[in-house]
Design a protein around this motif. Sequence first.
Motif, PDB file in Angstrom:
ATOM      1  N   GLU A  68       0.799  -1.223   0.000  1.00 28.77           N
ATOM      2  CA  GLU A  68       0.000   0.000   0.000  1.00 28.77           C
ATOM      3  C   GLU A  68       0.835   1.277   0.000  1.00 28.77           C
ATOM      4  O   GLU A  68       0.436   2.282  -0.580  1.00 28.77           O
ATOM      5  CB  GLU A  68      -0.933   0.016   1.216  1.00 28.77           C
ATOM      6  N   LYS A  69       1.981   1.258   0.680  1.00 24.97           N
ATOM      7  CA  LYS A  69       2.738   2.498   0.889  1.00 24.97           C
ATOM      8  C   LYS A  69       4.116   2.504   0.253  1.00 24.97           C
ATOM      9  O   LYS A  69       4.773   3.532   0.222  1.00 24.97           O
ATOM     10  CB  LYS A  69       2.917   2.755   2.395  1.00 24.97           C
ATOM     11  N   GLY A  70       4.602   1.353  -0.166  1.00 23.50           N
ATOM     12  CA  GLY A  70       5.959   1.266  -0.683  1.00 23.50           C
ATOM     13  C   GLY A  70       6.871   0.598   0.327  1.00 23.50           C
ATOM     14  O   GLY A  70       6.430   0.147   1.383  1.00 23.50           O
ATOM     15  N   ALA A  71       8.128   0.541   0.007  1.00 23.82           N
ATOM     16  CA  ALA A  71       9.094  -0.201   0.813  1.00 23.82           C
ATOM     17  C   ALA A  71       9.252   0.375   2.216  1.00 23.82           C
ATOM     18  O   ALA A  71       9.465   1.574   2.388  1.00 23.82           O
ATOM     19  CB  ALA A  71      10.444  -0.233   0.111  1.00 23.82           C
ATOM     20  N   VAL A  72       9.113  -0.491   3.196  1.00 24.83           N
ATOM     21  CA  VAL A  72       9.381  -0.192   4.602  1.00 24.83           C
ATOM     22  C   VAL A  72      10.175  -1.383   5.122  1.00 24.83           C
ATOM     23  O   VAL A  72       9.830  -2.537   4.844  1.00 24.83           O
ATOM     24  CB  VAL A  72       8.068  -0.034   5.406  1.00 24.83           C
ATOM     25  N   ALA A  73      11.236  -1.117   5.856  1.00 22.39           N
ATOM     26  CA  ALA A  73      12.082  -2.206   6.361  1.00 22.39           C
ATOM     27  C   ALA A  73      11.311  -3.082   7.349  1.00 22.39           C
ATOM     28  O   ALA A  73      10.559  -2.574   8.185  1.00 22.39           O
ATOM     29  CB  ALA A  73      13.319  -1.631   7.034  1.00 22.39           C
ATOM     30  N   LEU A  74      11.502  -4.385   7.234  1.00 23.60           N
ATOM     31  CA  LEU A  74      10.866  -5.325   8.151  1.00 23.60           C
ATOM     32  C   LEU A  74      11.281  -5.027   9.592  1.00 23.60           C
ATOM     33  O   LEU A  74      10.462  -5.108  10.516  1.00 23.60           O
ATOM     34  CB  LEU A  74      11.222  -6.770   7.770  1.00 23.60           C
TER      35      LEU A  74
END
Length: 173
Positions: A68-74
Motif C-alpha cells: 500500500e505504501k511502498g518499501a518499509v524495512a521489516l
Amino acid sequence: SRKRDLIVSAIRRVDLPSAYAEALARMEDHLRSVHKRCTVERRFVLEALYRLAQPVDTSTLHQLICAEKGAVALATVYTTLELLVQLQLARRVELVSHGMTFFERTLGTEPHGFVACSQCGNVSVLAAPELLAQLQPRLPRGFRPDDFTLVIHGLCSKCQRKANRHKATSDNT
C-alpha cells in the motif's frame, strides 16, 4: 509466497477508527519525550494495524504496508510493533501451540478471545464483550485487570470434515 499473498488479500480492512487519532497522538508524545522522531514509516505501521479488523503477524503486516505504501524495512515494522505494545496501543497474542505471534490494536476494541484450529492453524476472533465482566467476580479481591487473552484450541469445521472423511474412508477399508 503464494499462500502469504492469498492471506494478505483476504485480510479485512476497516476505515480508520476514531481511536487511531488518540493512538497517533500518544505515540508522537512518547517519541518526542524520548527525543526520537515519529517517522513516516512508524505512522504507516500504526495506521496499517489500526485499519485491520483482525490480528495479524509481523510478516503479513509488513507485506500489507509495502503493497500500500511502498518499501518499509521489516526491522522497522518489528521495532514499531514492540513500541506500540510498550505504549499499550497494540496487543501481542502468542499462540504457543502454533508457534505464532499476532498483533492487534488495543484502542477502540471490545473484549474478545480467539479460536485457534489445532490442525490447520486458522485463528478467528471470538467476540465476547461480556466476558471480562463475567470473569471479574472470579478474580482475586482488589485485582484490576488491564488486559486478558483467551485462546480456545480445537478443530475448525473444515478440519473436522476432513477428519470425518478420512475416518469414513479408513472404516470402509
